[in-house]
Motif scaffolding. Structure first.
Motif, PDB file in Angstrom:
ATOM      1  N   GLU A  23      13.317  11.190 -33.726  1.00 16.11           N
ATOM      2  CA  GLU A  23      13.036  11.689 -32.377  1.00 16.11           C
ATOM      3  C   GLU A  23      12.849  13.195 -32.445  1.00 16.11           C
ATOM      4  O   GLU A  23      13.731  13.927 -32.892  1.00 16.11           O
ATOM      5  N   LEU A  24      11.710  13.672 -31.980  1.00 13.62           N
ATOM      6  CA  LEU A  24      11.372  15.088 -32.055  1.00 13.62           C
ATOM      7  C   LEU A  24      11.671  15.834 -30.760  1.00 13.62           C
ATOM      8  O   LEU A  24      12.001  17.013 -30.789  1.00 13.62           O
ATOM      9  N   ALA A  25      11.519  15.175 -29.629  1.00 15.27           N
ATOM     10  CA  ALA A  25      11.750  15.841 -28.340  1.00 15.27           C
ATOM     11  C   ALA A  25      11.897  14.788 -27.258  1.00 15.27           C
ATOM     12  O   ALA A  25      11.495  13.630 -27.425  1.00 15.27           O
ATOM     13  N   THR A  26      12.464  15.189 -26.141  1.00 18.78           N
ATOM     14  CA  THR A  26      12.636  14.258 -25.029  1.00 18.78           C
ATOM     15  C   THR A  26      12.590  15.004 -23.708  1.00 18.78           C
ATOM     16  O   THR A  26      12.913  16.201 -23.635  1.00 18.78           O
ATOM     17  N   ARG A  27      12.162  14.311 -22.676  1.00 17.39           N
ATOM     18  CA  ARG A  27      12.190  14.825 -21.305  1.00 17.39           C
ATOM     19  C   ARG A  27      12.764  13.725 -20.412  1.00 17.39           C
ATOM     20  O   ARG A  27      12.502  12.543 -20.624  1.00 17.39           O
ATOM     21  N   THR A  28      13.537  14.113 -19.425  1.00 19.19           N
ATOM     22  CA  THR A  28      14.110  13.170 -18.471  1.00 19.19           C
ATOM     23  C   THR A  28      13.644  13.526 -17.066  1.00 19.19           C
ATOM     24  O   THR A  28      13.727  14.686 -16.663  1.00 19.19           O
ATOM     25  N   LEU A  29      13.149  12.534 -16.344  1.00 22.03           N
ATOM     26  CA  LEU A  29      12.671  12.749 -14.982  1.00 22.03           C
ATOM     27  C   LEU A  29      13.431  11.825 -14.035  1.00 22.03           C
ATOM     28  O   LEU A  29      13.655  10.654 -14.342  1.00 22.03           O
ATOM     29  N   HIS A  30      13.809  12.350 -12.888  1.00 22.53           N
ATOM     30  CA  HIS A  30      14.424  11.550 -11.830  1.00 22.53           C
ATOM     31  C   HIS A  30      13.439  11.513 -10.662  1.00 22.53           C
ATOM     32  O   HIS A  30      13.205  12.523  -9.997  1.00 22.53           O
ATOM     33  N   ILE A  31      12.834  10.366 -10.446  1.00 21.29           N
ATOM     34  CA  ILE A  31      11.832  10.197  -9.400  1.00 21.29           C
ATOM     35  C   ILE A  31      12.293   9.087  -8.472  1.00 21.29           C
ATOM     36  O   ILE A  31      12.380   7.926  -8.881  1.00 21.29           O
ATOM     37  N   GLN A  32      12.622   9.479  -7.254  1.00 19.02           N
ATOM     38  CA  GLN A  32      13.206   8.547  -6.279  1.00 19.02           C
ATOM     39  C   GLN A  32      14.414   7.861  -6.910  1.00 19.02           C
ATOM     40  O   GLN A  32      15.323   8.524  -7.378  1.00 19.02           O
ATOM     41  N   ARG A  35      14.742   6.576 -13.200  1.00 16.59           N
ATOM     42  CA  ARG A  35      14.784   7.577 -14.260  1.00 16.59           C
ATOM     43  C   ARG A  35      13.703   7.238 -15.280  1.00 16.59           C
ATOM     44  O   ARG A  35      13.504   6.067 -15.619  1.00 16.59           O
ATOM     45  N   PHE A  36      13.025   8.276 -15.755  1.00 22.15           N
ATOM     46  CA  PHE A  36      12.008   8.105 -16.785  1.00 22.15           C
ATOM     47  C   PHE A  36      12.364   8.985 -17.973  1.00 22.15           C
ATOM     48  O   PHE A  36      12.688  10.158 -17.815  1.00 22.15           O
ATOM     49  N   TYR A  37      12.298   8.401 -19.180  1.00 19.48           N
ATOM     50  CA  TYR A  37      12.523   9.148 -20.410  1.00 19.48           C
ATOM     51  C   TYR A  37      11.208   9.207 -21.181  1.00 19.48           C
ATOM     52  O   TYR A  37      10.592   8.170 -21.448  1.00 19.48           O
ATOM     53  N   LEU A  38      10.784  10.408 -21.537  1.00 21.42           N
ATOM     54  CA  LEU A  38       9.596  10.606 -22.349  1.00 21.42           C
ATOM     55  C   LEU A  38      10.049  11.145 -23.698  1.00 21.42           C
ATOM     56  O   LEU A  38      10.551  12.272 -23.783  1.00 21.42           O
ATOM     57  N   ASP A  39       9.911  10.350 -24.736  1.00 19.48           N
ATOM     58  CA  ASP A  39      10.393  10.722 -26.065  1.00 19.48           C
ATOM     59  C   ASP A  39       9.228  10.833 -27.039  1.00 19.48           C
ATOM     60  O   ASP A  39       8.425   9.901 -27.162  1.00 19.48           O
ATOM     61  N   VAL A  40       9.150  11.969 -27.732  1.00 18.68           N
ATOM     62  CA  VAL A  40       8.198  12.119 -28.829  1.00 18.68           C
ATOM     63  C   VAL A  40       8.893  11.647 -30.096  1.00 18.68           C
ATOM     64  O   VAL A  40       9.958  12.157 -30.450  1.00 18.68           O
ATOM     65  N   LYS A  41       8.310  10.671 -30.766  1.00 16.31           N
ATOM     66  CA  LYS A  41       8.908  10.108 -31.969  1.00 16.31           C
ATOM     67  C   LYS A  41       7.909  10.156 -33.124  1.00 16.31           C
ATOM     68  O   LYS A  41       6.698  10.287 -32.909  1.00 16.31           O
ATOM     69  N   GLN A  42       8.441  10.029 -34.310  1.00 15.28           N
ATOM     70  CA  GLN A  42       7.596  10.031 -35.495  1.00 15.28           C
ATOM     71  C   GLN A  42       8.125   9.034 -36.505  1.00 15.28           C
ATOM     72  O   GLN A  42       9.333   8.959 -36.737  1.00 15.28           O
ATOM     73  N   GLY A  46       2.921   7.891 -38.060  1.00 12.63           N
ATOM     74  CA  GLY A  46       2.521   9.064 -37.289  1.00 12.63           C
ATOM     75  C   GLY A  46       3.392   9.286 -36.077  1.00 12.63           C
ATOM     76  O   GLY A  46       4.486   8.725 -35.955  1.00 12.63           O
ATOM     77  N   ARG A  47       2.890  10.099 -35.177  1.00 14.23           N
ATOM     78  CA  ARG A  47       3.633  10.437 -33.967  1.00 14.23           C
ATOM     79  C   ARG A  47       3.174   9.594 -32.786  1.00 14.23           C
ATOM     80  O   ARG A  47       2.026   9.164 -32.721  1.00 14.23           O
ATOM     81  N   PHE A  48       4.105   9.393 -31.847  1.00 14.82           N
ATOM     82  CA  PHE A  48       3.781   8.648 -30.641  1.00 14.82           C
ATOM     83  C   PHE A  48       4.786   9.026 -29.559  1.00 14.82           C
ATOM     84  O   PHE A  48       5.791   9.694 -29.829  1.00 14.82           O
TER      85      PHE A  48
END
Length: 248
Positions: A23-32, A35-42, A46-48
């Motif tokens: 796991e290279l990076a992550t973002r957490t969003l609270h929308i209504q 919860r949404f987690y956006l994770d950059v992985k490798q 490759g990366r995704f």
């Protein structure tokens, strides 16, 4: 800056050996209520980016996006946001038009990447407007989908843009040699740990400063060109604090 609560499953995954996934990076969003987690992985291929949606009841849904697909998705998010804004400006919705869209669809697009297809549908139902993103694999493959409340599309796009700006849109995720970069440092302050990690990507060298407390993590990323200004600002605060203590 993002706050991330690590679940038990994620802690186990982060400790797993031999998986080849990082796991290279992550973002957490609270929308209504979601919860949404956006994770950059490798991994070896490759990366995704993994997008995880957690609903109010704890139900989880996941999508996997190649970096190039994530960039295309980001661009479409801008289009959907503009269309959503135009609907509000014109006060148009399926409930007050003579010919409402079939299935409540207001706008649709599709992304094709290798053997995967992603269907993007801006829809409306009794609970409001939302963007449904469905991932399918031909020939009976698994289908997964998430639903982003329309009001959160801008926030979602901005978080995705930050990750793409930092890690690029190259699916192979080629990195610059790390041998000449400074070694990582860490320090404990009361019940917190601070980690200073230096990395590089196609945009240059950067430092990630992470604060870890219990199962919460907060991180900021500082481009190398800003290190001197960052240091000078901290030094100024230290000097002022020292003078204040000396005068007491």
């Amino acid at each position: 800056m993002s706050d991330r609560e690590l679940s038990g499953d994620e802690q186990q995954q982060s400790q797993a050996q031999g998986s080849g996934e990082q796991e290279l990076a992550t973002r957490t969003l609270h929308i209504q209520s979601k919860r949404f987690y956006l994770d950059v992985k490798q991994n070896r291929r490759g990366r995704f980016i993994k997008v995880a949606e957690v609903g109010a009841g704890g139900k989880k849904s996941r999508l996997l996006l190649a970096m190039s697909s994530a960039a295309e998705f980001r661009d479409y998010l801008t289009e959907f946001t503009e269309h959503y804004a135009s609907l509000d400006a014109n006060d148009e919705s399926p409930s007050n038009t003579e010919n409402p869209p079939e299935d409540g669809k207001l706008k649709s697009e599709m992304i094709v990447k290798d053997n995967k297809r992603y269907y993007l549908d801006l829809k409306e139902n009794q609970r409001g407007r939302f963007l449904r993103v469905s991932q399918t694999i031909p020939r009976g493959g698994p289908r997964s989908q998430i639903a982003i409340p329309a009001q959160g599309m801008i926030e979602f796009r901005d978080a995705l843009t930050e990750l793409l700006d930092e890690y690029g849109t190259d699916d192979q995720g080629e990195e610059e040699p790390q041998s000449e970069l400074p070694e990582s440092r860490s320090m404990r302050v009361e019940n917190k740990m601070f980690y200073f990690d230096v990395g590089s990507n196609r945009r240059g060298v950067y430092m990630r400063v992470s604060e870890v407390r219990n199962n919460f993590r907060t991180a900021i990323t500082i481009p190398e060109r800003s290190w001197a200004r960052f240091r000078d600002t901290l030094s100024e605060f230290v000097d002022k604090s020292g003078k204040k203590e000396g005068s007491q």
